[in-house]
Design a protein around this motif. Structure first.
Motif, PDB file in Angstrom:
ATOM      1  N   UNK A 168       0.810  -1.206   0.000  1.00  0.00           N
ATOM      2  CA  UNK A 168       0.000   0.000   0.000  1.00  0.00           C
ATOM      3  C   UNK A 168       0.850   1.265   0.000  1.00  0.00           C
ATOM      4  N   UNK A 169       2.078   1.204   0.507  1.00  0.00           N
ATOM      5  CA  UNK A 169       2.961   2.377   0.511  1.00  0.00           C
ATOM      6  C   UNK A 169       3.283   2.833  -0.899  1.00  0.00           C
ATOM      7  N   UNK A 186       0.144  -3.220   6.570  1.00  0.00           N
ATOM      8  CA  UNK A 186       0.980  -2.025   6.605  1.00  0.00           C
ATOM      9  C   UNK A 186       2.223  -2.269   5.775  1.00  0.00           C
ATOM     10  N   UNK A 187       2.697  -1.216   5.092  1.00  0.00           N
ATOM     11  CA  UNK A 187       3.895  -1.359   4.279  1.00  0.00           C
ATOM     12  C   UNK A 187       4.725  -0.095   4.261  1.00  0.00           C
ATOM     13  N   UNK A 247       5.068   5.341   3.608  1.00  0.00           N
ATOM     14  CA  UNK A 247       4.406   4.374   4.478  1.00  0.00           C
ATOM     15  C   UNK A 247       2.940   4.295   4.072  1.00  0.00           C
ATOM     16  N   UNK A 248       2.331   3.154   4.329  1.00  0.00           N
ATOM     17  CA  UNK A 248       0.930   2.984   3.972  1.00  0.00           C
ATOM     18  C   UNK A 248       0.216   2.056   4.929  1.00  0.00           C
ATOM     19  N   UNK A 273      -1.535   5.930   1.367  1.00  0.00           N
ATOM     20  CA  UNK A 273      -0.076   5.936   1.365  1.00  0.00           C
ATOM     21  C   UNK A 273       0.437   7.356   1.460  1.00  0.00           C
ATOM     22  N   UNK A 274       1.498   7.569   2.263  1.00  0.00           N
ATOM     23  CA  UNK A 274       2.050   8.908   2.502  1.00  0.00           C
ATOM     24  C   UNK A 274       3.559   8.886   2.268  1.00  0.00           C
ATOM     25  N   UNK A 275       4.018   9.810   1.449  1.00  0.00           N
ATOM     26  CA  UNK A 275       5.446   9.906   1.143  1.00  0.00           C
ATOM     27  C   UNK A 275       6.066  11.077   1.894  1.00  0.00           C
TER      28      UNK A 275
END
Length: 295
Positions: free
Chosen positions: A61-62, A159-160, A132-133, A124-126
């Motif tokens: 998901x990330x 989570x990834x 991270x996701x 997902x957030x960069x």
């Protein structure tokens, strides 16, 4: 009477196939995450844990963070030529901001006799070189045969993360079923937990190589390898390999302005060939730092 005999034969055939899958070291869908979708991922043997890609919604998901504009996709997967062993999927990824994206997917595997469904929502957030996701899934399994009927559900979290180690090297990790959820019902069967870690290396701009270690609690550790080559500005060639059991993967992708088409096939030494097709549409060009790729 003839129709009833045909349906009975189909039921027996599917039950035998299903029992075979239960007692073979081959999951009914992907190695590792049982809900892998998208012909692009299948063409790479699902070695996508370290890739930025809207279809990473099912692999890590990330990977949806920073992928640019809104994209929607649908796909169909058929397995080994058996009636009833197929997956239909639909989903999309929508950017909320430059570094944050949300996504959803709906998936259904099987037929009226036996089927699995997955409805999922994630983000997902960069942050600089790290993404991270987090995703939540509602899984449902239904069995409808004359001698047995059941319907079980489970809420599963995953989570990834992806780290850019250099301009050419990425590290990804992902955990499916973080809290060891169990299906509802009398027997409370535990949903498999899947842990993945892998690398993506880009030796040249047009070539991506990936390798991944994948551990499903119900299966031995698997090694997944994939390669994607941008043959032309809008044509992509893919290949992959999974060990134990051996599975060979091949795929091709084509980008036509806003439309994306991908096809893949994979072969299993015991069961034969499977086919995968995905189509998608995107509304904004992806970030220049991320090559235009298929689904």
């Amino acid at each position: 009477m003839r129709y009833q005999l045909i349906r009975f034969a189909q039921s027996i055939n599917f039950i035998l196939v299903f029992v075979f899958f239960l007692y073979q070291p081959v999951p009914t869908m992907a190695e590792g995450n049982p809900y892998a979708v998208g012909a692009r991922s299948w063409g790479l043997a699902n070695a996508v844990v370290a890739r930025y890609d809207p279809m990473a919604f099912s692999g890590n998901i990330a990977g949806i963070a920073g992928t640019g504009g809104a994209q929607f996709f649908s796909g169909v997967d058929t397995y080994y030529g058996f009636d009833g062993l197929n997956t239909l999927s639909f989903g999309g990824v929508i950017p909320y901001s430059k570094d944050l994206a949300v996504g959803f997917s709906v998936l259904r595997f099987g037929d009226k006799l036996y089927n699995e469904s997955n409805i999922s929502l994630g983000a997902g957030h960069q942050i600089d070189r790290i993404s991270i996701g987090l995703k939540v899934n509602y899984l449902q399994t239904s069995v409808n045969i004359p001698s047995y009927m059941a319907n079980h559900g489970a809420l599963v979290f995953e989570m990834g993360g992806i780290v850019q180690l250099s301009s050419k090297l990425f590290l990804g990790a992902h955990a499916f079923n973080l809290f060891r959820a169990k299906y509802s019902g009398e027997y409370r069967t535990e949903v498999p937990t899947v842990l993945k870690v892998g690398l993506q290396f880009e030796p040249i701009k047009l070539l991506k190589l990936s390798v991944e270690l994948n551990k499903n609690t119900d299966l031995p550790i698997s090694v997944l390898m994939g390669a994607e080559y941008q043959f032309y500005k809008n044509v992509f060639l893919r290949a992959g390999l999974i060990g134990k059991p051996l599975s060979n993967h091949f795929g091709v992708g084509f980008v036509a302005k806003k439309l994306l088409f991908d096809y893949a096939l994979h072969t299993n030494q015991s069961l034969g060939m499977s086919h995968h097709l995905s189509v998608g549409i995107r509304f904004v060009k992806q970030k220049e730092s991320i090559p235009e790729t298929g689904l």
